[in-house]
Design an enzyme around this catalytic site. Structure first.
Site, mmCIF file in Angstrom:
data_model
loop_
_atom_site.group_PDB
_atom_site.id
_atom_site.type_symbol
_atom_site.label_atom_id
_atom_site.label_comp_id
_atom_site.label_asym_id
_atom_site.label_seq_id
_atom_site.Cartn_x
_atom_site.Cartn_y
_atom_site.Cartn_z
ATOM 1 N N HIS A 1 44.856 34.002 32.209
ATOM 2 C CA HIS A 1 43.417 33.890 32.480
ATOM 3 C C HIS A 1 42.623 33.635 31.204
ATOM 4 O O HIS A 1 43.109 33.860 30.096
ATOM 5 C CB HIS A 1 42.899 35.173 33.143
ATOM 6 C CG HIS A 1 43.212 35.255 34.603
ATOM 7 N ND1 HIS A 1 44.417 35.705 35.074
ATOM 8 C CD2 HIS A 1 42.467 34.934 35.707
ATOM 9 C CE1 HIS A 1 44.409 35.665 36.402
ATOM 10 N NE2 HIS A 1 43.245 35.196 36.812
ATOM 11 N N LYS B 1 37.965 37.795 30.794
ATOM 12 C CA LYS B 1 38.315 38.628 31.958
ATOM 13 C C LYS B 1 38.436 40.090 31.539
ATOM 14 O O LYS B 1 39.058 40.407 30.524
ATOM 15 C CB LYS B 1 39.637 38.129 32.567
ATOM 16 C CG LYS B 1 40.037 38.867 33.820
ATOM 17 C CD LYS B 1 41.127 38.127 34.581
ATOM 18 C CE LYS B 1 41.595 38.892 35.818
ATOM 19 N NZ LYS B 1 40.497 39.210 36.746
HETATM 20 N N1 LIG Z 1 38.669 36.867 44.425
HETATM 21 C C1 LIG Z 1 38.569 35.743 43.712
HETATM 22 O O1 LIG Z 1 38.910 34.636 44.176
HETATM 23 C C2 LIG Z 1 38.021 35.805 42.328
HETATM 24 C C3 LIG Z 1 37.679 37.018 41.815
HETATM 25 N N2 LIG Z 1 37.119 37.095 40.585
HETATM 26 C C4 LIG Z 1 36.677 38.434 40.191
HETATM 27 O O2 LIG Z 1 35.268 38.481 40.349
HETATM 28 C C5 LIG Z 1 34.693 39.361 39.385
HETATM 29 C C6 LIG Z 1 33.621 38.619 38.606
HETATM 30 O O3 LIG Z 1 34.213 37.608 37.833
HETATM 31 P P1 LIG Z 1 33.323 36.671 36.904
HETATM 32 O O4 LIG Z 1 32.277 35.985 37.716
HETATM 33 O O5 LIG Z 1 34.279 35.862 36.109
HETATM 34 O O6 LIG Z 1 32.635 37.759 35.961
HETATM 35 P P2 LIG Z 1 31.204 37.669 35.215
HETATM 36 O O7 LIG Z 1 31.228 38.748 34.178
HETATM 37 O O8 LIG Z 1 30.923 36.277 34.789
HETATM 38 O O9 LIG Z 1 30.161 38.042 36.367
HETATM 39 C C7 LIG Z 1 29.865 39.345 36.801
HETATM 40 C C8 LIG Z 1 28.366 39.425 36.950
HETATM 41 O O10 LIG Z 1 28.028 40.647 37.619
HETATM 42 C C9 LIG Z 1 26.881 41.174 36.923
HETATM 43 N N3 LIG Z 1 26.718 42.593 37.219
HETATM 44 C C10 LIG Z 1 27.178 43.682 36.564
HETATM 45 N N4 LIG Z 1 26.756 44.809 37.165
HETATM 46 C C11 LIG Z 1 26.032 44.422 38.241
HETATM 47 C C12 LIG Z 1 25.333 45.124 39.254
HETATM 48 N N5 LIG Z 1 25.313 46.472 39.297
HETATM 49 N N6 LIG Z 1 24.669 44.426 40.209
HETATM 50 C C13 LIG Z 1 24.669 43.078 40.194
HETATM 51 N N7 LIG Z 1 25.309 42.351 39.235
HETATM 52 C C14 LIG Z 1 25.971 43.016 38.280
HETATM 53 C C15 LIG Z 1 27.199 40.874 35.480
HETATM 54 O O11 LIG Z 1 26.070 41.043 34.640
HETATM 55 P P3 LIG Z 1 26.309 41.378 33.069
HETATM 56 O O12 LIG Z 1 27.137 40.271 32.526
HETATM 57 O O13 LIG Z 1 24.921 41.445 32.527
HETATM 58 O O14 LIG Z 1 27.035 42.695 33.033
HETATM 59 C C16 LIG Z 1 27.639 39.424 35.600
HETATM 60 O O15 LIG Z 1 26.535 38.542 35.638
HETATM 61 C C17 LIG Z 1 35.867 39.865 38.553
HETATM 62 O O16 LIG Z 1 36.328 41.097 39.066
HETATM 63 C C18 LIG Z 1 36.920 38.792 38.751
HETATM 64 O O17 LIG Z 1 38.218 39.246 38.548
HETATM 65 C C19 LIG Z 1 36.908 36.000 39.822
HETATM 66 C C20 LIG Z 1 37.269 34.775 40.255
HETATM 67 C C21 LIG Z 1 37.850 34.570 41.564
HETATM 68 O O1 LIG Z 2 38.642 36.994 36.669
HETATM 69 C C1 LIG Z 2 39.005 35.894 37.135
HETATM 70 O O2 LIG Z 2 38.700 34.818 36.611
HETATM 71 C C2 LIG Z 2 39.825 35.887 38.351
HETATM 72 N N1 LIG Z 2 39.989 37.011 38.974
HETATM 73 C C3 LIG Z 2 40.748 37.212 40.163
HETATM 74 C C4 LIG Z 2 41.954 38.083 39.870
HETATM 75 O O3 LIG Z 2 41.859 39.015 39.067
HETATM 76 O O4 LIG Z 2 43.009 37.855 40.480
HETATM 77 C C5 LIG Z 2 41.099 35.911 40.856
HETATM 78 C C6 LIG Z 2 41.426 34.784 39.931
HETATM 79 O O5 LIG Z 2 42.643 35.040 39.344
HETATM 80 C C7 LIG Z 2 40.340 34.608 38.877
#
Ligand SMILES: NC(=O)C1=CN([C@@H]2O[C@H](COP(=O)(O)OP(=O)(O)OC[C@H]3O[C@@H](n4cnc5c(N)ncnc54)[C@H](OP(=O)(O)O)[C@@H]3O)[C@@H](O)[C@H]2O)C=CC1
Ligand SMILES: O=C(O)C1=N[C@H](C(=O)O)C[C@H](O)C1
Length: 255
Positions: A142, A146
């Protein structure tokens, strides 16, 4: 709430996004905006009140493992359906969500470790292959921003593979390691070794490496861009209102 907010514009599904300024949340906002049958009614991020999402019928959560449970509790208590991509869902957490939903049988929650269609198939193929190979290891790769390791996808894959191995009566994978620098053999998830790589330039990638006498099988999936997750997210948003209770993974929705 105005009449229009209650029904949604043109009968569309009213969607709120939590983590809306994040990498995934921003992509989800664009995807919802671009879908004719969905209306983005709330974009909530760190520092905003959750009540900003009160007008939503379906909330999509891509935040962080430390806040997602509070967000989900808020949704269930208010009868708002939820589609969750945020990682960190241990078995105990899933049980807790099931408990909340028992008191709100009208609410649907979909939690998927990976919304990429190819990734869902990769996990299904891995579970199918598992019983035929004495060795298996998972290597996930990744982007370096992350927060969690190993990934939710790798953890979920390891559990599926471990379950298939147990059902087939397979014992532990062979491994003579006696001397080990801590971490060199990866994390142990239900007896499956999982290795997490972080490097600039990567998005989300995973290999499941199987081995048996004289042959190996590698099942690999690559997400090069976060748009890869959007068809799965939108599928779940459209389905969740008709799926009361907890759905884990996209498999049932794809079928
Ligand atoms: N299931 C799937 O297919 C996928 C899952 N993921 C997962 O999704 C999650 C997010 O990933 P990603 O977008 O890369 O992470 P990011 O850090 O880019 O985004 C997370 C966002 O949530 C915000 N945040 C934190 N606390 C709160 C709150 N209490 N209320 C609302 N917003 C809040 C953060 O703000 P700030 O930065 O200011 O803290 C940030 O803007 C991870 O757990 C990742 O593993 C990711 C990709 C695909
Ligand atoms: O954090 C990410 O980027 C992603 N998170 C998810 C995970 O932890 O499996 C899904 C994907 O791999 C991207």
């Amino acid at each position: 709430m105005t009449d229009e907010q209650e029904k949604g514009r043109d009968g569309s599904i009213r969607v709120g996004v939590l983590g809306a300024r994040g990498r995934m949340g921003a992509e989800v906002c664009r995807a919802v905006d671009g879908a004719g049958d969905l209306e983005l009614v709330a974009a909530v991020d760190q520092g905003d009140e959750l009540s900003g999402a009160s007008a939503a019928e379906v909330v999509v959560d891509f935040t962080t493992p430390d806040v997602v449970m509070d967000n989900l509790r808020w949704c269930v208590d208010r009868g708002v359906h939820a589609v969750v991509g945020t990682t960190g869902f241990t078995r105990q957490r899933l049980e807790q969500v099931r408990g909340w939903l028992a008191d709100r049988p009208d609410v649907g929650v979909v939690i998927a470790p990976n919304f990429g269609i190819g990734a869902v198939l990769m996990m299904q193929f891995a579970a199918r292959a598992a019983r035929h190979f004495e060795s298996v290891e998972i290597i996930e790769q990744h982007h370096p921003r992350k927060l969690d390791a190993p990934s939710g996808t790798a953890t979920h894959t390891a559990r599926l593979v471990a379950q298939a191995r147990a059902e087939a009566g397979l014992g532990p994978t062979p491994d003579a390691t006696k001397d080990e620098v801590p971490g060199a053999r990866g994390a142990d998830i239900d007896g499956v070794r999982v290795h997490a790589v972080r490097a600039t330039g990567l998005v989300a990638h995973q290999e499941v490496l199987f081995g048996t006498l004289g042959e190996t099988l590698t099942i690999r999936h690559d997400s090069y861009d976060r748009v890869s997750f959007m068809p799965g997210v939108l599928l779940a948003v459209r389905a969740v209102r008709q799926r009361p209770g907890l759905t884990v993974g996209l498999d049932a929705l794809l079928d």
